[in-house]
Design a protein around this motif. Structure first.
Motif, PDB file in Angstrom:
ATOM      1  N   HIS A 306       0.799  -1.223   0.000  1.00 47.36           N
ATOM      2  CA  HIS A 306       0.000   0.000   0.000  1.00 47.36           C
ATOM      3  C   HIS A 306       0.834   1.277   0.000  1.00 47.36           C
ATOM      4  O   HIS A 306       0.305   2.362   0.235  1.00 47.36           O
ATOM      5  CB  HIS A 306      -0.946   0.021   1.212  1.00 47.36           C
ATOM      6  CG  HIS A 306      -2.098  -0.928   1.075  1.00 47.36           C
ATOM      7  ND1 HIS A 306      -1.990  -2.271   1.364  1.00 47.36           N
ATOM      8  CD2 HIS A 306      -3.384  -0.732   0.658  1.00 47.36           C
ATOM      9  CE1 HIS A 306      -3.146  -2.869   1.161  1.00 47.36           C
ATOM     10  NE2 HIS A 306      -4.007  -1.960   0.723  1.00 47.36           N
ATOM     11  N   VAL A 307       2.146   1.161  -0.247  1.00 48.28           N
ATOM     12  CA  VAL A 307       2.956   2.368  -0.314  1.00 48.28           C
ATOM     13  C   VAL A 307       2.695   3.064  -1.649  1.00 48.28           C
ATOM     14  O   VAL A 307       2.498   2.419  -2.681  1.00 48.28           O
ATOM     15  CB  VAL A 307       4.460   2.041  -0.154  1.00 48.28           C
ATOM     16  CG1 VAL A 307       4.992   1.243  -1.333  1.00 48.28           C
ATOM     17  CG2 VAL A 307       5.268   3.322   0.043  1.00 48.28           C
ATOM     18  N   ASP A 313       4.203   8.276   1.141  1.00 50.75           N
ATOM     19  CA  ASP A 313       3.076   8.003   2.036  1.00 50.75           C
ATOM     20  C   ASP A 313       2.443   6.677   1.625  1.00 50.75           C
ATOM     21  O   ASP A 313       2.936   5.989   0.730  1.00 50.75           O
ATOM     22  CB  ASP A 313       2.048   9.132   1.981  1.00 50.75           C
ATOM     23  CG  ASP A 313       1.323   9.318   3.322  1.00 50.75           C
ATOM     24  OD1 ASP A 313       1.219   8.324   4.075  1.00 50.75           O
ATOM     25  OD2 ASP A 313       0.882  10.441   3.603  1.00 50.75           O
ATOM     26  N   PHE A 314       1.316   6.356   2.299  1.00 52.73           N
ATOM     27  CA  PHE A 314       0.616   5.111   2.016  1.00 52.73           C
ATOM     28  C   PHE A 314      -0.789   5.405   1.507  1.00 52.73           C
ATOM     29  O   PHE A 314      -1.416   6.399   1.893  1.00 52.73           O
ATOM     30  CB  PHE A 314       0.530   4.250   3.281  1.00 52.73           C
ATOM     31  CG  PHE A 314       1.870   3.810   3.800  1.00 52.73           C
ATOM     32  CD1 PHE A 314       2.468   2.653   3.328  1.00 52.73           C
ATOM     33  CD2 PHE A 314       2.542   4.555   4.763  1.00 52.73           C
ATOM     34  CE1 PHE A 314       3.711   2.246   3.797  1.00 52.73           C
ATOM     35  CE2 PHE A 314       3.778   4.164   5.238  1.00 52.73           C
ATOM     36  CZ  PHE A 314       4.364   3.003   4.753  1.00 52.73           C
ATOM     37  N   THR A 330      -6.851   0.634   9.030  1.00 50.18           N
ATOM     38  CA  THR A 330      -6.503   2.011   8.708  1.00 50.18           C
ATOM     39  C   THR A 330      -5.189   2.360   9.397  1.00 50.18           C
ATOM     40  O   THR A 330      -4.670   1.592  10.220  1.00 50.18           O
ATOM     41  CB  THR A 330      -7.590   2.974   9.183  1.00 50.18           C
ATOM     42  OG1 THR A 330      -7.663   2.907  10.627  1.00 50.18           O
ATOM     43  CG2 THR A 330      -8.949   2.606   8.603  1.00 50.18           C
ATOM     44  N   LEU A 331      -4.633   3.515   9.079  1.00 45.87           N
ATOM     45  CA  LEU A 331      -3.407   3.951   9.750  1.00 45.87           C
ATOM     46  C   LEU A 331      -3.620   4.071  11.248  1.00 45.87           C
ATOM     47  O   LEU A 331      -2.735   3.734  12.044  1.00 45.87           O
ATOM     48  CB  LEU A 331      -2.945   5.293   9.169  1.00 45.87           C
ATOM     49  CG  LEU A 331      -2.472   5.277   7.710  1.00 45.87           C
ATOM     50  CD1 LEU A 331      -2.168   6.693   7.243  1.00 45.87           C
ATOM     51  CD2 LEU A 331      -1.239   4.397   7.549  1.00 45.87           C
ATOM     52  N   ASP A 332      -4.810   4.538  11.644  1.00 38.93           N
ATOM     53  CA  ASP A 332      -5.101   4.679  13.068  1.00 38.93           C
ATOM     54  C   ASP A 332      -5.203   3.315  13.745  1.00 38.93           C
ATOM     55  O   ASP A 332      -4.759   3.149  14.886  1.00 38.93           O
ATOM     56  CB  ASP A 332      -6.397   5.472  13.255  1.00 38.93           C
ATOM     57  CG  ASP A 332      -6.518   6.062  14.647  1.00 38.93           C
ATOM     58  OD1 ASP A 332      -5.530   6.651  15.120  1.00 38.93           O
ATOM     59  OD2 ASP A 332      -7.585   5.921  15.257  1.00 38.93           O
TER      60      ASP A 332
END
Length: 682
Positions: A306-307, A313-314, A330-332
């Motif tokens: 997913h980069v 960023d992703f 998710t990133l969170d």
């Protein structure tokens, strides 16, 4: 029909943020490391070498943005050359280079877009390479640009070993201006981008950055970190993530706890995680008492997938609201998993930091901010944990935020309670009301403590102003004047909190009108047409039957006048006709000659008596000042720090107060409050 690809179009659609101006250079260095890995799979660290050379403009044009005192400005960077002793541009590697979006090196995380980034930031690329074809050493040389794509050159001669040199030439101005300028800064940025290779098992080849007579080895930066490491892993929604936990020496550069997000063996982005866990700050302590800073490197095949193509960023959402249908983290989500594992890995240091935080807050409140003492239990229950090394000013702001949050919650609760009181009261109404009143009391106590603490600080400032500096000079009277009341202002334009008249006399707070360094003709209370400017002039409505110099009656029968004159500390020029006592009496006379009104413009009824006047002269008792006091038959105070008396001719009470006497008197009047709050006596 075969689809055609436009190199110019692909470059135009390839993004490169100015904040990542050196990313093309980083990609070239990574290519060199990978080429060395391919040639020396079991011995890359010992046998491999990458040399980065910085090319600067040879003309006399200098980059003045990086200049500093004592250091010559740096010449503008025009490009870089990256030389490695890796496998070289073999036929397979060359075919991959000529294929946009090649997946030849996909197994090691390459996307085939690094060379596009070269063309985004540089005008042209020159490549010279040698490789082994069996036992024979072959070479190739070519250029690469948007206008001509790949142009093969004459085969190089004099080859001695495999390897590649890439020249990135014509550094475009917009990126050049955004990039680091010094050799060390460039070397450190390369290291931080490629750090994964240095931390992996087996390490990285030698990487050096050269610039004229300067050289930095990236392996020295590894030794500078002085780290210990542990590994951990966790899963989020079926995806596995690997963590490399480092404890760095706190002397390391830019020491702050950070999370580095990695993909394809590169750092893609990083973020501070200071304070994300209670006690997670720059300086932490291990079991032996040594200090360290925590850093985490996070990797996963999921992150590799997913980069973004530009590797800045992703392609993942930060978070999703509600019950999302997407079953990917998710990133969170990932960040939460990381923090949970960090809490496990640093359980003991975090607990120690929380204890140190509590001690730091207690010490600060006890010695410097007693205003927070009534609210301390509530602030503590909110879960506050601060960096024990936090500056006092930052800690003050943090505590104020928590106190303000408590006050906002109280307002909300108060509205809910009083709205419920008009109808049928809920069962827990009495309990909620009791808690509300308890918090309200604590807030009121905090406000009072804050007010008293401000008084103490004000007196400390005044004491500092009346001291001489290292050159034996004293502050101008303007500075002291501003502390007591802002100059060229009056009570119609300044709030009560901006005045510190209590230093002189608590009763001066209750006045009808006050003017500070304003002309008589500009004052609404008098019609005197004079340009003279008393330092501070106060008119106070008083009740005729009371000696107290204050009243809440709108139209009293008599007005009192207070004139304050300030002189610079130790000023010894109180001569005949030019001394503060004469000046004050002259001001009183001028006021009495004018028609006096209230500040609202209402006339004050006449009286058989003249308005009583009070003159305060704040001045040190120099020889000329003491001589003036004796001339006016004033009596010396018992402590020898002032004079007082009544002048019958002018119907005026006169008090001369030295600066030491002023401070001592104000301290004595407030000492009981200071003692109650535990404020130091000096």
């Amino acid at each position: 029909m075969a689809l055609k690809t436009s190199l110019a179009g692909r470059v135009r659609n390839t993004t490169l943020p100015k904040t990542h101006a050196l990313l093309p250079l980083h990609e070239a260095v990574v290519n060199g490391i990978q080429a060395i890995d391919a040639r020396f799979p079991n011995d890359a660290s010992a046998r491999g070498r990458v040399t980065v050379r910085i090319h600067r403009d040879t003309q006399a044009t200098f980059d003045l943005t990086n200049g500093s005192p004592g250091r010559a400005p740096l010449r503008i960077i025009t490009g870089f050359s990256i030389e490695d002793n890796g496998i070289g541009f073999t036929p397979d590697n060359m075919a991959s280079f000529e294929t946009l979006d090649s997946d030849y090196k996909a197994p090691i995380g390459c996307r085939g877009v690094g060379r596009l980034l070269w063309l985004v930031a540089f005008d042209r690329i020159e490549v010279r390479s040698a490789y082994y074809d069996g036992d024979a050493l072959s070479g190739r040389q070519f250029s690469f640009s948007i206008l001509q794509d790949v142009v093969q050159g004459v085969s190089p001669t004099g080859l001695t070993d495999a390897g590649t040199t890439v020249l990135l030439d014509g550094f475009k101005k917009s990126f050049q201006q955004s990039a680091p300028k010094s050799t060390e800064a460039i070397a450190r940025e390369i290291f931080e981008h490629c750090i994964w290779y240095f931390l992996r098992e087996g390490g990285a080849p030698e990487v050096v950055v050269e610039d004229d007579d300067e050289m930095f080895s990236l392996k020295d930066f590894v030794e500078e970190l002085g780290y210990t490491e542990t590994a951990a892993s966790f899963e989020v929604k079926g995806q596995k993530f690997e963590m490399l936990n480092l404890r760095l020496k706190t002397s390391a550069r830019n020491a702050t706890p950070r999370l580095h997000w990695c993909a394809a063996n590169r750092v893609v982005k990083d973020e501070s995680i200071a304070g994300k866990l209670p006690g997670l700050y720059a300086r932490m302590k291990d079991g032996a008492g040594g200090e360290f800073t925590y850093v985490c490197y996070l990797s996963s095949s999921f992150l590799d997938d997913h980069v973004r193509s530009d590797r800045t960023d992703f392609d993942l959402p930060e978070r999703l609201a509600g019950d999302a249908l997407l079953d990917e983290p998710t990133l969170d989500d990932i960040r939460t998993g990381v923090l949970d594992k960090i809490a496990e890995a640093l359980a003991e240091p975090l607990a120690s930091a929380q204890v140190a935080s509590k001690e730091r807050i207690n010490r600060y409140i006890s010695t410097k901010a007693p205003k927070f003492r009534p609210l301390f239990k509530r602030i503590e229950s909110s879960g506050i944990v601060v960096d024990p090394a936090m500056k006092d000013s930052d800690l003050e702001i943090e505590l104020h935020k928590h106190a303000q949050r408590i006050e906002n919650q109280l307002l909300t609760e108060g509205q809910a309670i009083f709205s419920a009181s008009s109808g049928k009261k809920p069962e827990d109404y009495d309990e909620r009301l009791a808690k509300y009143l308890e918090t309200l009391t604590e807030l009121n106590q905090s406000d009072l403590a804050n007010y008293v603490a401000r008084r103490r600080t004000t007196l400390d400032i005044l004491e500092e102003l009346i001291r001489s500096d290292d050159d034996g000079k004293y502050a101008r009277e303007d500075s002291i004047h501003e502390l007591i009341f802002p100059m060229r202002k009056d009570s119609n334009s300044v709030g009560a909190d901006a005045s510190n008249l209590w230093i002189l006399d608590e009763r001066l707070v209750f006045h009808d009108y006050l003017a500070s360094d304003k002309t008589f003709k500009s004052m609404p209370i008098t019609e005197a047409d004079s340009p003279a400017r008393p330092d501070i002039l106060v008119s106070r409505p008083i009740h005729p039957d009371l000696p107290v110099l204050a009243s809440d009656r709108p139209n009293p029968p008599l007005n009192s006048i207070v004139v304050v004159e300030l002189k610079r500390p130790l000023r010894d020029d109180a001569t005949e006709g030019a001394n503060p006592i004469d000046q004050c009496l002259d001001y009183v006379e001028r006021i009495r000659e004018g028609r006096v009104k209230t500040s609202a413009g209402r006339p004050i009824p006449s009286s058989p008596q003249e308005p009583p006047a009070f003159c305060y002269i704040i001045a040190d008792l120099t020889p000329t000042m003491e001589s003036r006091c004796r001339r006016y038959d004033l009596t010396k105070t018992h402590d020898g720090l002032g004079y007082f008396g009544y002048n019958d001719q002018y119907k005026t009470y006169i008090e001369v107060i030295s600066f030491d006497g002023l401070v001592n008197s104000a301290k004595q009047r407030n000492q009981a409050f200071f003692d109650r709050l535990g404020l130091p006596s000096s």
